[in-house]
Design an enzyme around this catalytic site. Sequence first.
Site, PDB file in Angstrom:
ATOM      1  N   LYS A   5      19.401 -55.796  -4.033  1.00 34.81           N
ATOM      2  CA  LYS A   5      17.937 -55.900  -3.880  1.00 34.81           C
ATOM      3  C   LYS A   5      17.261 -54.619  -4.371  1.00 34.81           C
ATOM      4  O   LYS A   5      16.242 -54.668  -5.054  1.00 34.81           O
ATOM      5  CB  LYS A   5      17.679 -56.130  -2.393  1.00 34.81           C
ATOM      6  CG  LYS A   5      16.302 -56.502  -1.999  1.00 34.81           C
ATOM      7  CD  LYS A   5      16.344 -57.277  -0.673  1.00 34.81           C
ATOM      8  CE  LYS A   5      16.464 -56.405   0.566  1.00 34.81           C
ATOM      9  NZ  LYS A   5      15.265 -55.640   0.864  1.00 34.81           N
ATOM     10  N   ARG A  10      13.782 -52.376  -8.601  1.00 36.33           N
ATOM     11  CA  ARG A  10      13.520 -51.290  -9.563  1.00 36.33           C
ATOM     12  C   ARG A  10      13.528 -51.801 -10.990  1.00 36.33           C
ATOM     13  O   ARG A  10      12.739 -51.363 -11.825  1.00 36.33           O
ATOM     14  CB  ARG A  10      14.563 -50.167  -9.391  1.00 36.33           C
ATOM     15  CG  ARG A  10      14.277 -49.330  -8.137  1.00 36.33           C
ATOM     16  CD  ARG A  10      15.494 -48.579  -7.677  1.00 36.33           C
ATOM     17  NE  ARG A  10      15.203 -47.668  -6.584  1.00 36.33           N
ATOM     18  CZ  ARG A  10      15.127 -48.035  -5.291  1.00 36.33           C
ATOM     19  NH1 ARG A  10      15.301 -49.298  -4.936  1.00 36.33           N
ATOM     20  NH2 ARG A  10      14.863 -47.133  -4.366  1.00 36.33           N
ATOM     21  N   ASP A 305      20.449 -49.140   5.950  1.00 38.22           N
ATOM     22  CA  ASP A 305      20.442 -50.603   6.060  1.00 38.22           C
ATOM     23  C   ASP A 305      21.724 -51.146   6.691  1.00 38.22           C
ATOM     24  O   ASP A 305      21.794 -52.332   7.030  1.00 38.22           O
ATOM     25  CB  ASP A 305      20.219 -51.238   4.683  1.00 38.22           C
ATOM     26  CG  ASP A 305      18.806 -50.960   4.176  1.00 38.22           C
ATOM     27  OD1 ASP A 305      17.921 -50.664   5.000  1.00 38.22           O
ATOM     28  OD2 ASP A 305      18.591 -51.026   2.947  1.00 38.22           O
TER      29      ASP A 305
END
Length: 428
Positions: A5, A10, A305
């Site tokens: 992701k 980006r 994360d």
Amino acid sequence: MPPDKSILHRLLFLGSLTTSSIRIPIASPQSLSHDVIATVLALESLGVPIDLAEREINMQGIGRHGYRAPSHVINCANSGTTARFLMGLLAGQPFPSTLTGDASLSRRPMKRVAEVLANMGASIETEDRGTMPVAIMGTPLHGTNIKLPVASAQMKTAVLLAALFADGSTTVRESARTRDHTERMMAAFGFGIEPLGEITLDPETFSDVPEEIIYEIPGDLSSAAFMIAAAALLKRRLTISGVSLNPSRTRFLEILTLMGLELEADDIIEEWNEPRGSLTIYADRLSSPLQPFHIDGRDVPLLIDELPILMMFALFANGECVLRGAGELRVKEADRIALVARQFQAFGADVQELEDGIIIRGEAGRQLNSVPIEHGGDHRLAMAFSIASLFCDGPCEIPNAEAVAVSYPDFFEHLALIAGFDSIEVAR
Ligand code: S3P
């Protein structure tokens, strides 16, 4: 795994800044995370042509001066990355714009990004609480030296995007190392960046990339982390191929090794400056219980994360796991410390909530109470708690299970494969 992701966000942003035609192979549009779709829609509303075909995303870069004023407010849905990157991209445009998001994103801090960009001349207003809607005036920007007040790759990227529109070069210093996909991609695409220690970006040395960019996105290691956890606790051997092995994302694997898991990375190749490879988890060889971890502030930005799934691992470790210096977890898609503490207590675990972390007393081979799951709509908590529910003494109901699609639409299908279930039914 779904495409990484962070890299895909980006690629969409930086690709739109080039004049190249960009092709991104995908499994299917349905396999794309909802956060990435939020970025696609936002860029389309700024005039970037993007086509989501069955097996490929096609995008045409429009160059730095090709963006047009959006005709409506841009809704970033649940995606903090979309919102923060847009703040950087739009700060220096010759038109104003406004950003909103869903209920969760509307509680998250935006003012700190606005304040950092203000050092470059940006004029961005938030609500009094520092939250959305965000109103971006669009003002001329100047390059300067910036020390980031928070270890955040989203904030760093917002500054680097704004720097492309500034008069003069910008230097960014981080308070702690964070994921470096932006710097790697900018270097690969010929943007004038020197990503060594301090990061310096000079918009005058921006050069155009090849006419066509074909970018195969590596699998998302942060999504893989959930399958690695399921395999580890179910003592399966699992190989994940084509997964990102960027060193600013792999601290999680080092922690698992310290906990006693055997892991092996093979077939490593690098494309567009990003390493990827195959990762095998030999949990079938696990003979002793998982060792507890101690994680402090220095490691947190490199694990941010993966902390929800590491907290879940702690339930099954052989002793007390301590996480400190992780106050940022309170301003993610939900307050991840408070919700984890509450859910784990309901599971019957001994947990102490701290302002900046948590202490979890683990027990190898334990059974948890079967209780309803409360993930607050947070995709990573929904996935971590769903895996924990495999170890409950009865079924658990997981409301709003579709929340996983924010980052990992195929989560339940993949979990069923690893757990050896024929299927997992998700009521929609
Ligand atoms: C991201 C950076 C992290 C991370 C988020 C994605 C990125 O946020 O939590 O899921 O792609 O740059 P912060 O940089 O704000 O910690």
